[in-house]
Design a protein around this motif. Sequence first.
Motif, short mmCIF file in Angstrom:
data_model
loop_
_atom_site.label_atom_id
_atom_site.label_comp_id
_atom_site.label_asym_id
_atom_site.label_seq_id
_atom_site.Cartn_x
_atom_site.Cartn_y
_atom_site.Cartn_z
N ILE A 228 0.92 -1.08 0.08
CA ILE A 228 0.12 -0.02 0.35
C ILE A 228 1.03 1.31 0.21
CG2 ILE A 228 -0.41 -0.36 2.31
CD1 ILE A 228 -3.14 1.29 2.20
N THR A 229 0.55 2.35 -1.13
CA THR A 229 1.60 3.43 -1.28
C THR A 229 0.82 4.93 -0.51
OG1 THR A 229 2.61 2.80 -3.03
CG2 THR A 229 2.64 5.45 -2.46
N VAL A 230 1.05 5.49 -0.01
CA VAL A 230 0.38 6.17 0.81
C VAL A 230 1.24 7.99 0.33
CG1 VAL A 230 -1.06 7.30 3.35
CG2 VAL A 230 -1.05 4.93 3.03
N THR A 231 0.43 8.81 0.35
CA THR A 231 0.72 9.68 0.31
C THR A 231 0.93 11.15 0.37
OG1 THR A 231 1.07 9.51 -2.51
CG2 THR A 231 1.47 11.11 -1.97
N GLN A 232 1.14 11.77 1.03
CA GLN A 232 1.12 13.06 1.62
C GLN A 232 0.85 14.10 1.37
OE1 GLN A 232 3.34 15.63 4.23
NE2 GLN A 232 5.24 13.35 4.79
N ASP A 233 0.48 15.51 1.90
CA ASP A 233 0.58 16.72 1.69
C ASP A 233 1.86 17.33 1.78
OD1 ASP A 233 0.45 17.55 4.33
OD2 ASP A 233 -1.27 18.68 4.16
N GLY A 234 2.95 17.05 2.54
CA GLY A 234 4.15 17.48 2.78
C GLY A 234 4.86 18.37 4.11
N SER A 235 3.76 18.45 3.96
CA SER A 235 3.56 19.13 5.48
C SER A 235 3.68 18.45 6.66
CB SER A 235 2.75 20.55 5.84
OG SER A 235 1.42 19.15 6.06
N ALA A 236 3.84 16.52 6.58
CA ALA A 236 4.39 16.00 7.85
C ALA A 236 5.60 14.74 7.65
CB ALA A 236 2.90 14.70 7.81
N ASN A 237 5.36 15.87 8.99
CA ASN A 237 7.20 14.45 9.35
C ASN A 237 6.69 12.62 8.75
OD1 ASN A 237 9.35 13.09 10.98
ND2 ASN A 237 8.90 14.66 12.41
N TRP A 238 7.22 12.61 8.11
CA TRP A 238 7.54 11.22 7.94
C TRP A 238 6.92 10.13 8.98
CZ3 TRP A 238 4.40 8.97 4.70
CH2 TRP A 238 3.19 9.13 3.57
N PRO A 239 8.05 9.47 9.37
CA PRO A 239 8.38 8.75 10.44
C PRO A 239 6.70 8.95 11.93
CG PRO A 239 10.54 10.31 10.66
CD PRO A 239 9.27 10.45 9.50
N ASP A 240 6.52 10.56 12.41
CA ASP A 240 5.34 9.65 13.14
C ASP A 240 3.93 10.05 11.59
OD1 ASP A 240 6.85 11.36 14.89
OD2 ASP A 240 6.62 13.71 14.43
N LEU A 241 3.95 10.38 10.49
CA LEU A 241 2.80 9.93 10.46
C LEU A 241 2.91 8.31 10.08
CD1 LEU A 241 0.25 11.31 8.62
CD2 LEU A 241 2.27 11.31 6.83
N ALA A 242 4.12 7.77 10.19
CA ALA A 242 3.70 6.55 9.16
C ALA A 242 3.39 5.43 10.39
CB ALA A 242 5.75 5.99 8.69
N ARG A 243 3.59 5.88 11.48
CA ARG A 243 3.11 5.49 12.75
C ARG A 243 1.61 5.13 13.11
NH1 ARG A 243 8.29 7.17 14.59
NH2 ARG A 243 7.42 8.78 15.37
N GLU A 244 1.09 6.54 12.80
CA GLU A 244 -0.04 6.55 12.60
C GLU A 244 -0.91 5.90 11.61
OE1 GLU A 244 -3.45 10.44 13.00
OE2 GLU A 244 -1.29 10.21 13.03
N ILE A 245 0.28 6.09 10.32
CA ILE A 245 -0.92 4.86 9.55
C ILE A 245 -0.52 3.52 9.52
CG2 ILE A 245 -0.04 4.12 6.73
CD1 ILE A 245 0.35 7.41 6.48
N ALA A 246 0.67 3.07 10.15
CA ALA A 246 0.38 1.69 10.25
C ALA A 246 -0.24 1.11 10.78
CB ALA A 246 2.02 1.12 11.01
N ASP A 247 -1.65 1.71 11.91
CA ASP A 247 -2.42 1.14 13.09
C ASP A 247 -3.19 0.54 12.21
OD1 ASP A 247 -0.83 1.15 14.82
OD2 ASP A 247 -2.38 3.33 15.81
N PRO A 248 -4.52 1.29 11.27
CA PRO A 248 -5.30 1.25 10.35
C PRO A 248 -4.87 0.10 9.24
CG PRO A 248 -5.02 3.40 10.12
CD PRO A 248 -3.81 2.78 10.64
N ILE A 249 -3.17 -0.26 8.91
CA ILE A 249 -3.30 -1.27 7.98
C ILE A 249 -3.23 -2.19 8.68
CG2 ILE A 249 -1.33 -1.58 6.24
CD1 ILE A 249 -0.47 1.18 5.83
#
Length: 186
Positions: free
Chosen positions: A63-84
Amino acid sequence: MPKISEIEGTPNPNALKFILKEPLTWGITRSYDNAEQAKDDPLATELFAIDHVTNIFYVDHWITVTQDGSANWPDLAREIADPIRAAPAADVQTENILATASTAISDLSSKDQLRLDRINNLLDEEIRPYLQGDGGDLYVVGLKDNVLSVHYQGACGTCPSSISGTLRGIENLLKSIETDIKVVAV
């Protein structure tokens, strides 16, 4: 429930590719540019509920997730991992998706359908594996006269090189079977 085995960057700095140990689907791609498009997909709906998520693309084991460019990837990746991790496995999802899936382009003559089949075969062999390796894909939207309309999915959808170099490379490759074809991204 899919387990994440690896997280990879993509050529698009605003996209991450999550590689899974179990598949989410069996060969059926899911691509969404916004929450409204994803309203019937529970996983994508949960991901769009996360701030900064702008695109979801998944098939099989990734699964590929794209962000708007204003988030910190390490923090956002942890948040994305839960629903996956909480998503249903492929057998459940694919059964639901197959009920509504349609990948055929309608209203083509038999001659144009043959042309489209040849084009898709070449894309399957020479282009899609590379795009998928980078967390994206390419969907053929239409074929009218000598114009092939394509839509980039996943990480490729917002990657600057997809609209320039990659698109011209695809057009040049397709000229090997259709000398006067023009490829446009929509």
